[in-house]
Write a protein that holds these residues in place. Structure first.
Motif, PDB file in Angstrom:
ATOM      1  N   GLU A 178       0.848  -1.263  -0.014  1.00 37.89           N
ATOM      2  CA  GLU A 178       0.066  -0.152   0.048  1.00 37.89           C
ATOM      3  C   GLU A 178       0.597   1.286   0.178  1.00 37.89           C
ATOM      4  OE1 GLU A 178      -0.343  -1.732   4.304  1.00 37.89           O
ATOM      5  OE2 GLU A 178      -0.439  -2.511   2.345  1.00 37.89           O
ATOM      6  N   ASP A 179       2.301   1.213   0.397  1.00 39.96           N
ATOM      7  CA  ASP A 179       3.094   2.274   0.207  1.00 39.96           C
ATOM      8  C   ASP A 179       3.603   2.570  -1.514  1.00 39.96           C
ATOM      9  OD1 ASP A 179       3.221   2.641   3.021  1.00 39.96           O
ATOM     10  OD2 ASP A 179       4.595   0.998   3.140  1.00 39.96           O
ATOM     11  N   PHE A 180       3.287   1.666  -2.215  1.00 42.02           N
ATOM     12  CA  PHE A 180       3.693   1.582  -3.651  1.00 42.02           C
ATOM     13  C   PHE A 180       3.492   3.295  -4.212  1.00 42.02           C
ATOM     14  CE2 PHE A 180       2.833   1.193  -8.356  1.00 42.02           C
ATOM     15  CZ  PHE A 180       3.848   0.394  -8.769  1.00 42.02           C
ATOM     16  N   GLU A 181       2.267   3.794  -4.453  1.00 44.62           N
ATOM     17  CA  GLU A 181       2.140   5.237  -4.825  1.00 44.62           C
ATOM     18  C   GLU A 181       2.834   6.293  -4.162  1.00 44.62           C
ATOM     19  OE1 GLU A 181       0.582   5.881  -7.558  1.00 44.62           O
ATOM     20  OE2 GLU A 181       0.093   3.496  -7.925  1.00 44.62           O
ATOM     21  N   ALA A 182       2.783   5.991  -2.990  1.00 42.98           N
ATOM     22  CA  ALA A 182       3.678   7.054  -2.036  1.00 42.98           C
ATOM     23  C   ALA A 182       5.269   7.065  -2.387  1.00 42.98           C
ATOM     24  CB  ALA A 182       3.536   6.921  -0.624  1.00 42.98           C
ATOM     25  N   CYS A 183       5.696   5.836  -2.715  1.00 48.60           N
ATOM     26  CA  CYS A 183       7.206   5.683  -2.945  1.00 48.60           C
ATOM     27  C   CYS A 183       7.577   6.143  -4.255  1.00 48.60           C
ATOM     28  CB  CYS A 183       7.517   4.302  -2.761  1.00 48.60           C
ATOM     29  SG  CYS A 183       7.870   3.726  -1.195  1.00 48.60           S
ATOM     30  N   LEU A 184       6.578   5.863  -5.292  1.00 46.35           N
ATOM     31  CA  LEU A 184       6.424   6.409  -6.599  1.00 46.35           C
ATOM     32  C   LEU A 184       6.454   8.139  -6.628  1.00 46.35           C
ATOM     33  CD1 LEU A 184       4.486   3.866  -8.820  1.00 46.35           C
ATOM     34  CD2 LEU A 184       6.855   4.106  -8.573  1.00 46.35           C
ATOM     35  N   ALA A 185       5.573   8.396  -5.631  1.00 49.05           N
ATOM     36  CA  ALA A 185       5.596   9.979  -5.826  1.00 49.05           C
ATOM     37  C   ALA A 185       6.999  10.780  -5.186  1.00 49.05           C
ATOM     38  CB  ALA A 185       4.575  10.269  -4.841  1.00 49.05           C
ATOM     39  N   LEU A 186       7.799   9.827  -4.199  1.00 50.57           N
ATOM     40  CA  LEU A 186       8.948  10.187  -3.854  1.00 50.57           C
ATOM     41  C   LEU A 186       9.817  10.277  -4.729  1.00 50.57           C
ATOM     42  CD1 LEU A 186       9.242   8.275  -0.360  1.00 50.57           C
ATOM     43  CD2 LEU A 186       8.637  10.807  -0.535  1.00 50.57           C
ATOM     44  N   PHE A 187       9.840   9.335  -5.728  1.00 52.20           N
ATOM     45  CA  PHE A 187      10.689   9.300  -6.990  1.00 52.20           C
ATOM     46  C   PHE A 187      10.387  10.305  -7.885  1.00 52.20           C
ATOM     47  CE2 PHE A 187      11.831   8.048 -11.113  1.00 52.20           C
ATOM     48  CZ  PHE A 187      12.914   7.419 -11.135  1.00 52.20           C
ATOM     49  N   ASP A 188       9.192  10.615  -8.097  1.00 48.05           N
ATOM     50  CA  ASP A 188       8.741  11.522  -8.819  1.00 48.05           C
ATOM     51  C   ASP A 188       9.140  13.111  -8.488  1.00 48.05           C
ATOM     52  OD1 ASP A 188       7.611   9.758 -10.729  1.00 48.05           O
ATOM     53  OD2 ASP A 188       5.599  10.127 -10.160  1.00 48.05           O
ATOM     54  N   SER A 189       9.071  13.325  -7.108  1.00 49.75           N
ATOM     55  CA  SER A 189       9.525  14.559  -6.835  1.00 49.75           C
ATOM     56  C   SER A 189      11.102  14.797  -6.853  1.00 49.75           C
ATOM     57  CB  SER A 189       9.345  14.586  -5.143  1.00 49.75           C
ATOM     58  OG  SER A 189       9.963  13.843  -4.596  1.00 49.75           O
ATOM     59  N   ASN A 190      11.941  13.674  -7.332  1.00 53.80           N
ATOM     60  CA  ASN A 190      13.273  13.970  -7.289  1.00 53.80           C
ATOM     61  C   ASN A 190      13.668  13.739  -8.665  1.00 53.80           C
ATOM     62  OD1 ASN A 190      14.637  13.836  -4.604  1.00 53.80           O
ATOM     63  ND2 ASN A 190      13.043  12.472  -4.308  1.00 53.80           N
ATOM     64  N   THR A 191      12.856  13.713  -9.620  1.00 52.42           N
ATOM     65  CA  THR A 191      13.126  13.574 -11.071  1.00 52.42           C
ATOM     66  C   THR A 191      12.737  14.735 -11.876  1.00 52.42           C
ATOM     67  OG1 THR A 191      12.325  11.219 -11.109  1.00 52.42           O
ATOM     68  CG2 THR A 191      12.233  12.215 -13.318  1.00 52.42           C
ATOM     69  N   PRO A 192      13.744  15.197 -12.501  1.00 51.95           N
ATOM     70  CA  PRO A 192      14.815  14.951 -13.153  1.00 51.95           C
ATOM     71  C   PRO A 192      16.004  15.261 -12.235  1.00 51.95           C
ATOM     72  CG  PRO A 192      14.232  16.663 -14.567  1.00 51.95           C
ATOM     73  CD  PRO A 192      13.218  16.823 -13.409  1.00 51.95           C
ATOM     74  N   SER A 193      15.995  15.816 -11.087  1.00 52.18           N
ATOM     75  CA  SER A 193      17.215  16.382 -10.566  1.00 52.18           C
ATOM     76  C   SER A 193      18.179  14.996  -9.781  1.00 52.18           C
ATOM     77  CB  SER A 193      16.711  17.235  -9.235  1.00 52.18           C
ATOM     78  OG  SER A 193      15.977  18.423  -9.739  1.00 52.18           O
ATOM     79  N   PHE A 194      17.431  14.020  -9.668  1.00 54.26           N
ATOM     80  CA  PHE A 194      18.540  13.070  -8.836  1.00 54.26           C
ATOM     81  C   PHE A 194      18.193  11.693  -9.430  1.00 54.26           C
ATOM     82  CE2 PHE A 194      17.801  16.313  -5.584  1.00 54.26           C
ATOM     83  CZ  PHE A 194      18.980  16.606  -5.514  1.00 54.26           C
ATOM     84  N   PHE A 195      17.158  11.456 -10.447  1.00 49.41           N
ATOM     85  CA  PHE A 195      16.750  10.137 -10.980  1.00 49.41           C
ATOM     86  C   PHE A 195      16.219  10.680 -12.429  1.00 49.41           C
ATOM     87  CE2 PHE A 195      15.518   8.969  -6.570  1.00 49.41           C
ATOM     88  CZ  PHE A 195      16.537   8.014  -6.347  1.00 49.41           C
ATOM     89  N   ALA A 196      16.689   9.799 -13.239  1.00 46.99           N
ATOM     90  CA  ALA A 196      16.283  10.170 -14.759  1.00 46.99           C
ATOM     91  C   ALA A 196      14.741   9.496 -14.873  1.00 46.99           C
ATOM     92  CB  ALA A 196      17.202   9.271 -15.808  1.00 46.99           C
ATOM     93  N   PRO A 197      14.146  10.083 -15.708  1.00 48.79           N
ATOM     94  CA  PRO A 197      12.842   9.384 -15.747  1.00 48.79           C
ATOM     95  C   PRO A 197      12.776   8.019 -16.234  1.00 48.79           C
ATOM     96  CG  PRO A 197      12.822  11.666 -16.927  1.00 48.79           C
ATOM     97  CD  PRO A 197      14.187  11.359 -16.454  1.00 48.79           C
ATOM     98  N   GLU A 198      13.636   7.606 -17.109  1.00 49.85           N
ATOM     99  CA  GLU A 198      13.633   6.183 -17.436  1.00 49.85           C
ATOM    100  C   GLU A 198      14.042   5.333 -16.513  1.00 49.85           C
ATOM    101  OE1 GLU A 198      17.330   8.355 -19.441  1.00 49.85           O
ATOM    102  OE2 GLU A 198      15.212   8.999 -19.070  1.00 49.85           O
ATOM    103  N   GLU A 199      14.284   5.629 -15.272  1.00 45.96           N
ATOM    104  CA  GLU A 199      14.579   4.641 -14.216  1.00 45.96           C
ATOM    105  C   GLU A 199      13.509   4.138 -13.413  1.00 45.96           C
ATOM    106  OE1 GLU A 199      18.571   5.660 -11.980  1.00 45.96           O
ATOM    107  OE2 GLU A 199      17.933   7.626 -12.410  1.00 45.96           O
ATOM    108  N   ARG A 200      12.285   5.154 -13.780  1.00 45.56           N
ATOM    109  CA  ARG A 200      11.097   4.787 -12.843  1.00 45.56           C
ATOM    110  C   ARG A 200      10.861   3.373 -13.188  1.00 45.56           C
ATOM    111  NH1 ARG A 200       5.321   5.744 -12.565  1.00 45.56           N
ATOM    112  NH2 ARG A 200       4.798   7.228 -10.802  1.00 45.56           N
ATOM    113  N   ALA A 201      10.686   3.111 -14.372  1.00 46.20           N
ATOM    114  CA  ALA A 201       9.931   1.592 -14.601  1.00 46.20           C
ATOM    115  C   ALA A 201      11.032   0.526 -13.764  1.00 46.20           C
ATOM    116  CB  ALA A 201      10.282   1.199 -16.110  1.00 46.20           C
ATOM    117  N   ALA A 202      12.201   0.564 -13.724  1.00 43.00           N
ATOM    118  CA  ALA A 202      13.103  -0.278 -12.859  1.00 43.00           C
ATOM    119  C   ALA A 202      12.736   0.010 -11.420  1.00 43.00           C
ATOM    120  CB  ALA A 202      14.466  -0.101 -13.044  1.00 43.00           C
ATOM    121  N   PHE A 203      12.456   1.131 -10.899  1.00 45.04           N
ATOM    122  CA  PHE A 203      11.767   1.348  -9.637  1.00 45.04           C
ATOM    123  C   PHE A 203      10.526   0.781  -9.300  1.00 45.04           C
ATOM    124  CE2 PHE A 203      10.364   4.213  -5.984  1.00 45.04           C
ATOM    125  CZ  PHE A 203      10.963   3.569  -5.089  1.00 45.04           C
TER     126      PHE A 203
END
Length: 171
Positions: free
Chosen positions: A7-32
């Motif tokens: 149930e934390d899945f969407e919240a963790c994806l939101a954390l990833f998105d908040s750090n894109t593109p400054s710290f993560f590349a958009p193409e890394e999202r699928a791997a995460f």
């Protein structure tokens, strides 16, 4: 810190998105996403006022080192840190250090055989990890994506201890 739940899945994806593109590349999202869907029992979240504000995990041998490191197998006395991140609007409030220390504490309690911790990070966060005692091993230019280098780092523990106690390279 508590264990990650589906149930934390969407919240963790939101954390990833908040750090894109400054710290993560958009193409890394699928791997995460794939990583989260595997439901690793060694992935954790930090909550503040009931909402997920940070997440990160650990990998132990015989696990492969995170996919972002090419899936390199970990030596038996090693651990890797996986997919650590803090909501971008909450950076510089100590949450990253809290998450890191909690994961290192988990390793001390659950994997006392570990003598080194590895991670793969970008040139943007490598200075933070260097201040925590991690030393660079290798830099791959554009290793994550164009403009985002992959910096392989290692923290050696000579003897058990928390918060820097017993770690090599510590003042």
């Amino acid at each position: 810190m508590r264990p990650y739940r589906q149930e934390d899945f969407e919240a963790c994806l939101a954390l990833f998105d908040s750090n894109t593109p400054s710290f993560f590349a958009p193409e890394e999202r699928a791997a995460f996403e794939r990583f989260l869907l595997k439901g690793s029992g060694r992935y954790f979240v930090l909550e503040e006022e009931g909402r997920v504000v940070a997440c990160g995990g650990v990998a132990l041998a015989p696990d492969a080192y995170p996919a972002c490191s090419g899936g390199v197998p970990l030596p038996p006395d090693s651990s890797g840190l996986t997919w650590g991140m803090v909501a971008q609007n909450l950076h510089r409030r100590g949450l990253g250090t809290q998450l890191l220390q909690a994961r290192l504490g988990w390793l001390r309690a659950h994997a006392p055989h570990v003598r080194e911790v590895r991670l793969s990070t970008s040139q943007f966060t490598a200075p933070y990890y260097a201040r925590q005692g991690f030393r660079p091993l290798n830099v791959t230019p554009d290793g994550f994506a164009p403009g985002i280098d992959a910096v392989e780092m290692r923290l050696e523990w000579l003897t058990p201890g928390l918060n820097g106690e017993g770690q090599s390279g510590q003042p």
